[in-house]
Design a protein around this motif. Structure first.
Motif, PDB file in Angstrom:
ATOM      1  N   HIS A   1      -0.008   4.365  -1.775  1.00  0.00           N
ATOM      2  CA  HIS A   1       0.484   4.471  -3.130  1.00  0.00           C
ATOM      3  C   HIS A   1      -0.620   3.952  -4.038  1.00  0.00           C
ATOM      4  N   VAL A   2      -1.143   4.795  -4.919  1.00  0.00           N
ATOM      5  CA  VAL A   2      -2.242   4.411  -5.805  1.00  0.00           C
ATOM      6  C   VAL A   2      -1.679   4.104  -7.185  1.00  0.00           C
ATOM      7  N   ILE A   3      -2.050   2.929  -7.716  1.00  0.00           N
ATOM      8  CA  ILE A   3      -1.640   2.570  -9.073  1.00  0.00           C
ATOM      9  C   ILE A   3      -2.879   2.313  -9.925  1.00  0.00           C
ATOM     10  N   ASP A   4      -2.711   2.401 -11.218  1.00  0.00           N
ATOM     11  CA  ASP A   4      -3.802   2.218 -12.171  1.00  0.00           C
ATOM     12  C   ASP A   4      -3.925   0.736 -12.522  1.00  0.00           C
ATOM     13  N   ALA A   5      -5.122   0.172 -12.360  1.00  0.00           N
ATOM     14  CA  ALA A   5      -5.333  -1.253 -12.619  1.00  0.00           C
ATOM     15  C   ALA A   5      -5.134  -1.592 -14.096  1.00  0.00           C
ATOM     16  N   LYS A   6      -5.495  -0.677 -14.976  1.00  0.00           N
ATOM     17  CA  LYS A   6      -5.355  -0.923 -16.424  1.00  0.00           C
ATOM     18  C   LYS A   6      -3.888  -0.972 -16.837  1.00  0.00           C
ATOM     19  N   ARG A   7      -3.078  -0.095 -16.260  1.00  0.00           N
ATOM     20  CA  ARG A   7      -1.662  -0.010 -16.635  1.00  0.00           C
ATOM     21  C   ARG A   7      -0.787  -1.006 -15.884  1.00  0.00           C
ATOM     22  N   GLY A   8      -1.191  -1.358 -14.670  1.00  0.00           N
ATOM     23  CA  GLY A   8      -0.376  -2.267 -13.861  1.00  0.00           C
ATOM     24  C   GLY A   8       0.685  -1.504 -13.097  1.00  0.00           C
ATOM     25  N   PHE A   9       1.575  -2.240 -12.481  1.00  0.00           N
ATOM     26  CA  PHE A   9       2.633  -1.659 -11.650  1.00  0.00           C
ATOM     27  C   PHE A   9       3.815  -1.328 -12.550  1.00  0.00           C
ATOM     28  N   GLU A  10       3.911  -0.054 -12.954  1.00  0.00           N
ATOM     29  CA  GLU A  10       4.928   0.375 -13.913  1.00  0.00           C
ATOM     30  C   GLU A  10       6.229   0.760 -13.211  1.00  0.00           C
ATOM     31  N   SER A  11       7.246   1.059 -14.011  1.00  0.00           N
ATOM     32  CA  SER A  11       8.557   1.419 -13.445  1.00  0.00           C
ATOM     33  C   SER A  11       8.466   2.697 -12.608  1.00  0.00           C
ATOM     34  N   GLN A  12       7.615   3.638 -13.013  1.00  0.00           N
ATOM     35  CA  GLN A  12       7.426   4.865 -12.233  1.00  0.00           C
ATOM     36  C   GLN A  12       6.852   4.534 -10.850  1.00  0.00           C
TER      37      GLN A  12
ATOM     38  N   ARG B   1      12.687   4.178   1.181  1.00  0.00           N
ATOM     39  CA  ARG B   1      13.949   4.811   1.573  1.00  0.00           C
ATOM     40  C   ARG B   1      13.718   5.876   2.647  1.00  0.00           C
ATOM     41  N   ASN B   2      12.565   6.550   2.580  1.00  0.00           N
ATOM     42  CA  ASN B   2      12.233   7.591   3.555  1.00  0.00           C
ATOM     43  C   ASN B   2      11.483   7.025   4.763  1.00  0.00           C
ATOM     44  N   LYS B   3      11.466   5.696   4.875  1.00  0.00           N
ATOM     45  CA  LYS B   3      10.882   4.991   6.026  1.00  0.00           C
ATOM     46  C   LYS B   3       9.408   5.313   6.240  1.00  0.00           C
ATOM     47  N   LYS B   4       8.638   5.362   5.158  1.00  0.00           N
ATOM     48  CA  LYS B   4       7.206   5.631   5.245  1.00  0.00           C
ATOM     49  C   LYS B   4       6.438   4.313   5.269  1.00  0.00           C
ATOM     50  N   GLY B   5       5.308   4.307   5.953  1.00  0.00           N
ATOM     51  CA  GLY B   5       4.412   3.162   5.900  1.00  0.00           C
ATOM     52  C   GLY B   5       3.774   3.129   4.518  1.00  0.00           C
ATOM     53  N   ILE B   6       3.560   1.932   3.974  1.00  0.00           N
ATOM     54  CA  ILE B   6       3.076   1.837   2.597  1.00  0.00           C
ATOM     55  C   ILE B   6       1.856   0.929   2.501  1.00  0.00           C
ATOM     56  N   VAL B   7       0.824   1.401   1.773  1.00  0.00           N
ATOM     57  CA  VAL B   7      -0.333   0.607   1.378  1.00  0.00           C
ATOM     58  C   VAL B   7      -0.459   0.816  -0.122  1.00  0.00           C
ATOM     59  N   ILE B   8      -0.560  -0.269  -0.883  1.00  0.00           N
ATOM     60  CA  ILE B   8      -0.728  -0.145  -2.334  1.00  0.00           C
ATOM     61  C   ILE B   8      -2.204  -0.319  -2.663  1.00  0.00           C
ATOM     62  N   MET B   9      -2.772   0.688  -3.341  1.00  0.00           N
ATOM     63  CA  MET B   9      -4.168   0.609  -3.770  1.00  0.00           C
ATOM     64  C   MET B   9      -4.205   0.535  -5.291  1.00  0.00           C
TER      65      MET B   9
ATOM     66  N   THR C   1       7.436  -8.267   1.319  1.00  0.00           N
ATOM     67  CA  THR C   1       6.307  -9.192   1.199  1.00  0.00           C
ATOM     68  C   THR C   1       5.145  -8.777   2.074  1.00  0.00           C
ATOM     69  N   ASP C   2       5.383  -7.834   2.956  1.00  0.00           N
ATOM     70  CA  ASP C   2       4.404  -7.508   3.984  1.00  0.00           C
ATOM     71  C   ASP C   2       3.704  -6.172   3.733  1.00  0.00           C
ATOM     72  N   VAL C   3       3.471  -5.843   2.459  1.00  0.00           N
ATOM     73  CA  VAL C   3       2.812  -4.584   2.111  1.00  0.00           C
ATOM     74  C   VAL C   3       1.361  -4.889   1.737  1.00  0.00           C
ATOM     75  N   PRO C   4       0.384  -4.264   2.428  1.00  0.00           N
ATOM     76  CA  PRO C   4      -1.018  -4.514   2.078  1.00  0.00           C
ATOM     77  C   PRO C   4      -1.327  -4.018   0.663  1.00  0.00           C
ATOM     78  N   ILE C   5      -2.030  -4.852  -0.106  1.00  0.00           N
ATOM     79  CA  ILE C   5      -2.441  -4.493  -1.468  1.00  0.00           C
ATOM     80  C   ILE C   5      -3.961  -4.577  -1.515  1.00  0.00           C
TER      81      ILE C   5
ATOM     82  N   VAL D   1      -7.099   0.401   6.511  1.00  0.00           N
ATOM     83  CA  VAL D   1      -5.783  -0.242   6.384  1.00  0.00           C
ATOM     84  C   VAL D   1      -4.672   0.803   6.527  1.00  0.00           C
ATOM     85  N   ALA D   2      -4.855   1.985   5.927  1.00  0.00           N
ATOM     86  CA  ALA D   2      -3.853   3.052   6.031  1.00  0.00           C
ATOM     87  C   ALA D   2      -3.689   3.490   7.493  1.00  0.00           C
TER      88      ALA D   2
END
Length: 173
Positions: free
Chosen positions: A1-12, A22-30, A59-63, A80-81
């Motif tokens: 999951h890629v997020i924009d550093a300038k905008r931050g972690f938004e509601s979207q 919900r779909n039981k996917k592995g998650i890495v936040i970049m 709490t266990d999601v790599p960022i 990491v992915a």
């Protein structure tokens, strides 16, 4: 999951994160565009804390903090992915699972309810796409959510399951 550093972690971003969970996917936040952020010694730590606050109770999601333009930490994010994918695919032998989990359960058993003691006999991993565990007990209906979270935390501590959603079931023995 890629997020924009300038905008931050938004509601979207939060909605996308919860759809993936919900779909039981592995998650890495970049966090992309990290090169554009004015940084001090605490910036990455503060940003990571803000994201973790918004994705709680996970709490266990790599960022990772990356920059596609500057090609910073892109290979690390792929590594990491791949590791999260391997974590999701891993199968833990029933004997190993019981060897690790039963002493922990014995040390801190589920709380007794209405004078009835809950005894967890053994556990096993189901052959599903994402890690799913079944714990067999005498009174599974009395095991509450806090104890379920304790079991999940112990599974994450003892087996590398970072970035992976876990399902835990309690069944009658």
């Amino acid at each position: 999951h890629v997020i924009d550093a300038k905008r931050g972690f938004e509601s979207q971003d939060q909605r996308i994160f919860h759809i993936a969970d919900r779909n039981k996917k592995g998650i890495v936040i970049m966090v992309n565009k990290w090169d554009l952020v004015d940084k001090s010694t605490e910036t990455a730590k503060k940003t990571e804390e803000e994201i973790k606050k918004k994705i709680a109770p996970f709490t266990d999601v790599p960022i990772l903090f990356v920059s596609a333009l500057e090609k910073q930490r892109l290979l690390k994010s792929l590594e990491v992915a791949i590791q999260v994918y391997k974590n999701r695919e891993q199968k833990i032998k029933t004997s190993v699972l019981n060897e690790v989990m039963l002493p922990l359960i014995e040390h801190i058993p589920p709380p007794a309810i209405k004078g009835k003691y809950i005894k967890i006999k053994y556990c096993t991993q189901l052959p599903t796409k994402s890690p799913t565990f079944v714990f067999f007990a005498n009174l599974p209906q009395y095991i509450k959510e806090p104890y379920k979270r304790y079991i999940e935390n112990k599974l994450r501590e003892n087996f590398d399951l970072s970035g992976v959603p876990i399902e835990i079931y309690f069944r009658k023995k």
